[in-house]
Design a protein around this motif. Sequence first.
Motif, PDB file in Angstrom:
ATOM      1  N   UNK A  63      31.059  41.018  52.280  1.00 12.58           N
ATOM      2  CA  UNK A  63      31.909  41.863  51.439  1.00 12.58           C
ATOM      3  C   UNK A  63      32.568  41.044  50.345  1.00 12.58           C
ATOM      4  N   UNK A  64      33.133  39.905  50.729  1.00 12.00           N
ATOM      5  CA  UNK A  64      33.833  39.037  49.779  1.00 12.00           C
ATOM      6  C   UNK A  64      32.869  38.433  48.769  1.00 12.00           C
ATOM      7  N   UNK A  65      31.720  37.974  49.222  1.00  6.51           N
ATOM      8  CA  UNK A  65      30.759  37.316  48.336  1.00  6.51           C
ATOM      9  C   UNK A  65      30.215  38.264  47.276  1.00  6.51           C
ATOM     10  N   UNK A  66      30.166  39.554  47.594  1.00  6.12           N
ATOM     11  CA  UNK A  66      29.677  40.546  46.642  1.00  6.12           C
ATOM     12  C   UNK A  66      30.784  41.063  45.727  1.00  6.12           C
ATOM     13  N   UNK A 171      21.410  43.213  49.371  1.00  4.47           N
ATOM     14  CA  UNK A 171      21.981  42.005  48.782  1.00  4.47           C
ATOM     15  C   UNK A 171      22.346  40.985  49.858  1.00  4.47           C
ATOM     16  N   UNK A 172      22.705  41.472  51.030  1.00  3.93           N
ATOM     17  CA  UNK A 172      23.022  40.592  52.158  1.00  3.93           C
ATOM     18  C   UNK A 172      22.737  41.335  53.451  1.00  3.93           C
ATOM     19  N   UNK A 197      23.476  33.115  44.553  1.00  8.66           N
ATOM     20  CA  UNK A 197      24.910  33.181  44.293  1.00  8.66           C
ATOM     21  C   UNK A 197      25.679  33.673  45.508  1.00  8.66           C
ATOM     22  N   UNK A 198      25.106  34.625  46.242  1.00  3.26           N
ATOM     23  CA  UNK A 198      25.748  35.115  47.463  1.00  3.26           C
ATOM     24  C   UNK A 198      25.765  34.018  48.522  1.00  3.26           C
ATOM     25  N   UNK A 199      24.658  33.315  48.659  1.00  7.77           N
ATOM     26  CA  UNK A 199      24.599  32.225  49.641  1.00  7.77           C
ATOM     27  C   UNK A 199      25.609  31.138  49.322  1.00  7.77           C
TER      28      UNK A 199
END
Length: 370
Positions: A63-66, A171-172, A197-199
């Motif tokens: 949630x935070x990474x997106x 996306x994840x 970028x998410x990783x």
Amino acid sequence: MFVPLARPDLTDLEKQYVLEVLDSGQLSFGEKLGRFEDAFRQQLQIPHAVAMNSGTSALHVAVKALGLKSGDEVITTPYSFIASSNCLLFEGAVPVFVDIDPHTLNMDTRQIESVITPRTKAILAVHVFGQTCQMDELMRIARKHNLHVIEDACEALGAEWKGKQAGTFGDAGVFAFYANKQVTTGEGGILVTQRKDVANAAYGLRNQGRAPEDGWLEHTQVGYNYRMSDLQAAVGVAQMERLSELLRKREEKAERYKELLREYQVPVTLPQALEECKISWFVFVVILPENADQAGVIRFLHDKGIQSKPYFPAIHLQPCYRKQFFFEAGAFPVTERMAKRTIAIPFHTQLTEEEQRYVIGQLAVALQKG
């Protein structure tokens, strides 16, 4: 006879790998953590996997990474373990529920577009009980409306939709490793993604905000202590090496239960997987007849030494959600109806035929008693 609801499948291999970690003196960020993440990348054929200390932590990081934030709306299901919605509340995002399909018990994709607003930023799909959601339609809607997709695949390691593995569409994707899961590390989770970028965000968020290129006490962002220890990862490495065996055993136990339900003519039904879905057996949930007393059946089985649980209570009727969002009974009638009719009976790889026969025999008696 006592038949527990779940039991982890652990062997000398798990013990060997744990001892190797203890002997190494490197209990965190050691060799086993890297091997565990590599095993997931190889299994899912996905470039990035970031292990953490729980599935809930991994969901929060997704949630935070997106970039989901306060006031953003995320469409999800009210029929799930509560963590799939709580992870949104951690960032102030708002879960917007849609009801479930009464056959699959997964989110009814036909309802998604009706609740999209200008504040909708994502869909959080939950693959309930190891059965994938209808991912073609869900991804079509997401692309049409430019929405992120998070897959809660915490119950679905090994599940597939049209040959593509759960957790690899959005996306994840997130998997979890509690003791009752297909693969366990005791506690643990992992975020997988195609997006670098998410990783990168996830690597930092799990480790107090330290990005991979940061110095020892340099913190690029505000993060969390969501690290997975090498002791946990060691168990996970062994479990992943045994994944095919573990999934096969679970499928065998599920098929035996199905045969026994037919033999004893037990008046229950099972969640129905769509034709395009390859199920990965997480739990064995039965749907009781509409007039059955769910609590009474559970009490009867308990008195006979058989553990069972209501799976799942409706999230929107949990006290904390009613207090915060003012949900009332009747808001999601299919979820509420199925929540009153579904129970999980003992299910794990070590169930004997005698135990399974005892469970189904007693379930039949419980339903005859009304």
